[in-house]
Write a protein that holds these residues in place. Structure first.
Motif, PDB file in Angstrom:
ATOM      1  N   GLU A 122       0.820  -1.219   0.000  1.00  0.00           N
ATOM      2  CA  GLU A 122       0.000   0.000   0.000  1.00  0.00           C
ATOM      3  C   GLU A 122       0.860   1.277   0.000  1.00  0.00           C
ATOM      4  O   GLU A 122       0.538   2.240  -0.685  1.00  0.00           O
ATOM      5  CB  GLU A 122      -0.953  -0.004   1.190  1.00  0.00           C
ATOM      6  CG  GLU A 122      -1.998  -1.096   1.133  1.00  0.00           C
ATOM      7  CD  GLU A 122      -2.848  -1.016  -0.123  1.00  0.00           C
ATOM      8  OE1 GLU A 122      -3.308   0.085  -0.483  1.00  0.00           O
ATOM      9  OE2 GLU A 122      -3.061  -2.071  -0.749  1.00  0.00           O
ATOM     10  N   ASP A 143       0.706   4.071  -2.975  1.00  0.00           N
ATOM     11  CA  ASP A 143       0.269   5.438  -2.690  1.00  0.00           C
ATOM     12  C   ASP A 143       1.391   6.479  -2.745  1.00  0.00           C
ATOM     13  O   ASP A 143       1.129   7.667  -2.583  1.00  0.00           O
ATOM     14  CB  ASP A 143      -0.387   5.487  -1.314  1.00  0.00           C
ATOM     15  CG  ASP A 143      -1.669   4.669  -1.275  1.00  0.00           C
ATOM     16  OD1 ASP A 143      -2.262   4.428  -2.348  1.00  0.00           O
ATOM     17  OD2 ASP A 143      -2.076   4.250  -0.168  1.00  0.00           O
ATOM     18  N   LYS A 144       2.624   6.070  -2.947  1.00  0.00           N
ATOM     19  CA  LYS A 144       3.761   6.998  -2.930  1.00  0.00           C
ATOM     20  C   LYS A 144       3.663   7.984  -4.095  1.00  0.00           C
ATOM     21  O   LYS A 144       3.417   7.609  -5.236  1.00  0.00           O
ATOM     22  CB  LYS A 144       5.074   6.207  -3.009  1.00  0.00           C
ATOM     23  CG  LYS A 144       6.312   7.069  -3.040  1.00  0.00           C
ATOM     24  CD  LYS A 144       6.494   7.797  -1.741  1.00  0.00           C
ATOM     25  CE  LYS A 144       7.774   8.609  -1.781  1.00  0.00           C
ATOM     26  NZ  LYS A 144       7.858   9.553  -0.697  1.00  0.00           N
ATOM     27  N   GLU A 145       3.841   9.265  -3.770  1.00  0.00           N
ATOM     28  CA  GLU A 145       3.867  10.304  -4.802  1.00  0.00           C
ATOM     29  C   GLU A 145       5.148  11.107  -4.625  1.00  0.00           C
ATOM     30  O   GLU A 145       5.611  11.342  -3.511  1.00  0.00           O
ATOM     31  CB  GLU A 145       2.653  11.216  -4.681  1.00  0.00           C
ATOM     32  CG  GLU A 145       1.369  10.494  -5.039  1.00  0.00           C
ATOM     33  CD  GLU A 145       0.184  11.450  -5.159  1.00  0.00           C
ATOM     34  OE1 GLU A 145       0.407  12.671  -5.335  1.00  0.00           O
ATOM     35  OE2 GLU A 145      -0.940  10.952  -5.074  1.00  0.00           O
TER      36      GLU A 145
END
Length: 107
Positions: free
Chosen positions: A9, A13-15
């Motif tokens: 997860e 979700d890493k930006e």
């Protein structure tokens, strides 16, 4: 035991911040998608191994109990047969039978 810093997860979700001279956002996303899929597979493999370990531990516990019971029964049966009754002739007869069986199997 060390803890993992990432999970599927967090990777998904890493930006990243985009600078003018930064990495291509599309390339980073493609790479992270690959890492994410590999991480999902990794988590699945670890879960399977943990389940396999649990099953082996259960089998091991069952076998240990069975060995303990067998040893207890053996002690009881050994106590029931007086050692005076077991003589050399009996032992030689048993040994002879075993040798015959072994030599007959080899042929």
């Amino acid at each position: 035991m060390e803890q993992l810093k990432l999970n599927s997860e967090v990777i998904l979700d890493k930006e990243f911040d985009v600078d003018i001279k930064g990495y291509s956002a599309k390339q980073v996303d493609v790479f992270l998608d690959i890492v994410y899929e590999d991480y999902l597979l990794f988590e699945k493999i670890v879960a399977e191994y943990k389940e396999h370990i649990r099953a082996l531990q259960k089998t091991n516990e069952d076998l240990i109990k069975e060995i303990d019971e067998t040893l207890k029964n053996q002690v009881v049966s050994n106590e029931m047969v007086p050692t005076e009754q077991i003589n050399t002739i009996d032992i030689l007869k048993r040994l002879s039978k075993l040798e015959q069986e072994v030599y007959n199997q080899e042929k």
